[in-house]
Design an enzyme around this catalytic site. Structure first.
Site, PDB file in Angstrom:
ATOM      1  N   GLU A  51       0.805  -1.224   0.000  1.00 26.29           N
ATOM      2  CA  GLU A  51       0.000   0.000   0.000  1.00 26.29           C
ATOM      3  C   GLU A  51       0.839   1.276   0.000  1.00 26.29           C
ATOM      4  O   GLU A  51       0.714   2.150   0.845  1.00 26.29           O
ATOM      5  CB  GLU A  51      -0.966   0.006   1.191  1.00 26.29           C
ATOM      6  CG  GLU A  51      -1.998  -1.084   1.111  1.00 26.29           C
ATOM      7  CD  GLU A  51      -3.089  -0.977   2.159  1.00 26.29           C
ATOM      8  OE1 GLU A  51      -4.093  -1.695   2.037  1.00 26.29           O
ATOM      9  OE2 GLU A  51      -2.948  -0.159   3.106  1.00 26.29           O
ATOM     10  N   GLU A  53      -5.312  -8.570   0.744  1.00 27.11           N
ATOM     11  CA  GLU A  53      -6.091  -8.155   1.914  1.00 27.11           C
ATOM     12  C   GLU A  53      -7.548  -7.959   1.512  1.00 27.11           C
ATOM     13  O   GLU A  53      -7.840  -7.396   0.461  1.00 27.11           O
ATOM     14  CB  GLU A  53      -5.583  -6.840   2.523  1.00 27.11           C
ATOM     15  CG  GLU A  53      -4.239  -6.928   3.210  1.00 27.11           C
ATOM     16  CD  GLU A  53      -3.817  -5.602   3.841  1.00 27.11           C
ATOM     17  OE1 GLU A  53      -4.706  -4.787   4.208  1.00 27.11           O
ATOM     18  OE2 GLU A  53      -2.605  -5.370   3.967  1.00 27.11           O
TER      19      GLU A  53
END
Length: 479
Positions: free
Chosen positions: A170, A379
């Site tokens: 991320e 995720e």
């Protein structure tokens, strides 16, 4: 599109779950570990919910065998975890800490003992504080060399035991929150610095992928990107344009660089007109193109719905909801580009995140269409309040419903023709949810602790644990 019959999940589909070092390990200064930027950041008053830290977290460092046994009993096929850079090299670029490497050696061996594939994330937001102090961390090109050396150590140490690697987790989140919103380390609000740090992070990401391929390691590597596909509020052309802007500045800006080695022209043109272009040196473009990943790691939680946002009087950056009180988030946007608005067609979590399983299918379809590469979902999960009953049970039907609908969306995307390697839920155990403390629970396994009371950190299996066990046993045929 609708299908009369859905394709089955591949036989080698990686049914997994995930965590991150700072959020689960604890042992913040044990066995030679150095300080990370998160060890320092959480000491700033008001930055985290009730001042929570990862000093102990859920003590995975000492309880990893117990946690892996829970995974094995559930039938987990893959476990994604991150390595703490400062546990391996305490000052970021000096002596290697053998005790740190031993911990991850032991964890990997324990996973392999139960035929669980380790998915190793090189970086999950916790750069050594020493490098932040020494040269500004991601703002200095020295980090490219230092990060590549650190990755090289792990590649060589774990080669033959680890087949799946995540380079950066991320990048869009840790840089945006760290440099634009001062909500993550290094606690800065400076768009120009963010864009420069992002360029250097792009180069570092490409450098480690290039090194991985030079070593000829038998495996695959790619970044994990937090992608929230954008919808227009309605068919108003100005709102449609705002949605296009949002997708360019919040998705293509990163994924285009990962896959194509170049920035989207619309974003770069905007940078030039606003004096925001990063310092690009000779050789940068060649390095970016040499770092093409083997897959796109997808972290998916929600979608974004946006509307037109005028240049004059437009909405600027608003505050996130970190309290868990529904409706506490503020309207947010970028004047002249877009503003976020409420989607009337979806429910929201207590932290104001849109619940949109179809959005996951849309995310995968868009990645497949634009980048034509395999996807590993690294995720996906629901942060919620869970209640531990007197008999030790946790009835999280809401999480089962959330995950079930997202797994169905994956199967629909596979039937659409998308190449999906696996699905790692977030998270395996409950953990420190960064700014949100311990009350925002994600795991299949309940960890009995509160923000200011560690209790005994006892583990309890939630109802969702048993639901996912059956999903894995039937390879997704029974949801």
């Amino acid at each position: 599109m609708y299908h009369k019959e859905l394709d089955q999940f591949p036989k080698d589909f990686l049914w997994g779950s995930a965590s991150a070092a700072y959020q689960v390990e604890g042992a913040a200064s044990e066995d030679g570990k150095g300080e990370s930027v998160w060890d320092r950041f959480v000491q700033i008053p008001g930055k985290t919910f009730k001042g929570t830290t990862g000093e102990v977290a859920v003590d995975h460092y000492h309880r990893y065998k117990e946690d892996v046994k829970l995974m094995a009993d559930q039938g987990l096929k893959a476990y994604r975890f991150s390595v703490a850079w400062s546990r391996i090299i305490p000052d970021g670029n000096g002596e290697v800490n053998e005790k740190g490497l031993e911990f991850y050696d032991n964890l990997i061996d324990e996973l392999l003992k139960y035929n669980i594939e380790p998915v190793v994330t090189l970086y999950h937001w916790d750069i050594p504080q020493a490098l932040q102090d020494k040269y500004g961390g991601w703002e200095d090109r020295q980090v490219i060399e230092d990060f590549t050396r650190y990755a090289d150590i792990l590649f060589n140490r774990f080669n033959g035991r680890v087949k799946y690697w995540v380079s950066l987790n991320e990048q869009n989140i840790f840089l945006t929150l760290g440099y634009r919103m001062a909500a993550h380390p290094p606690n800065v609000t400076d768009e120009k610095r963010m864009i420069q740090a992002n360029h250097i992070a792009n180069l570092a990401n490409a450098s480690v992928i290039k090194r991985f391929k030079e070593l000829g390691i038998d495996g695959k590597i790619g970044p994990s990107f937090a992608y929230s596909p954008t919808y227009s509020l309605d068919s108003d052309p100005l709102n449609q344009l705002a949605a296009q802007n949002h997708e360019e500045f919040n998705a293509h800006l990163w994924m285009d660089v990962y896959v194509f080695g170049k920035y989207p022209s619309v974003v770069w043109n905007y940078y030039e007109k606003h004096g925001l272009t990063p310092d690009v040196k000779p050789g940068d473009e060649e390095l970016l193109k040499a770092g093409k990943p083997d897959f796109m790691g997808l972290n998916y939680y929600q979608t974004n719905t946006v509307a037109n946002n005028p240049l004059d009087g437009g909405v600027g950056e608003g505050k996130m909801n970190t309290s868990g009180k529904k409706g506490a988030s503020e309207e947010s946007g970028a004047p002249g580009l877009f503003k976020n608005t409420t989607n009337p067609h979806v429910e929201r979590t207590d932290w104001d995140w849109d619940i949109d399983p179809t959005g996951l299918r849309i995310a995968m379809r868009r990645i497949n269409s634009r980048y034509n590469m395999p996807i590993l979902i690294t995720e996906n999960g629901l942060g919620a309040y869970d209640t531990l009953e007197e008999d030790g049970s946790i009835h999280d039907d809401y999480r089962i419903d959330f995950l079930k609908k997202h797994v169905m969306a994956i199967q629909e995307a596979i039937t659409d023709g998308v190449d999906v390697m696996g699905y790692c839920t977030w998270s395996y155990t409950d953990l420190l949810s960064w700014l949100n403390g311990y009350q925002k629970r994600y795991g299949f396994v309940y960890v009995d602790r509160e923000e200011l009371d560690e209790k005994e950190l006892k583990r309890y299996k939630k109802d969702s644990y048993f639901w996912y066990k059956n999903v894995i046993e039937t390879n997704g045929q029974e949801l």
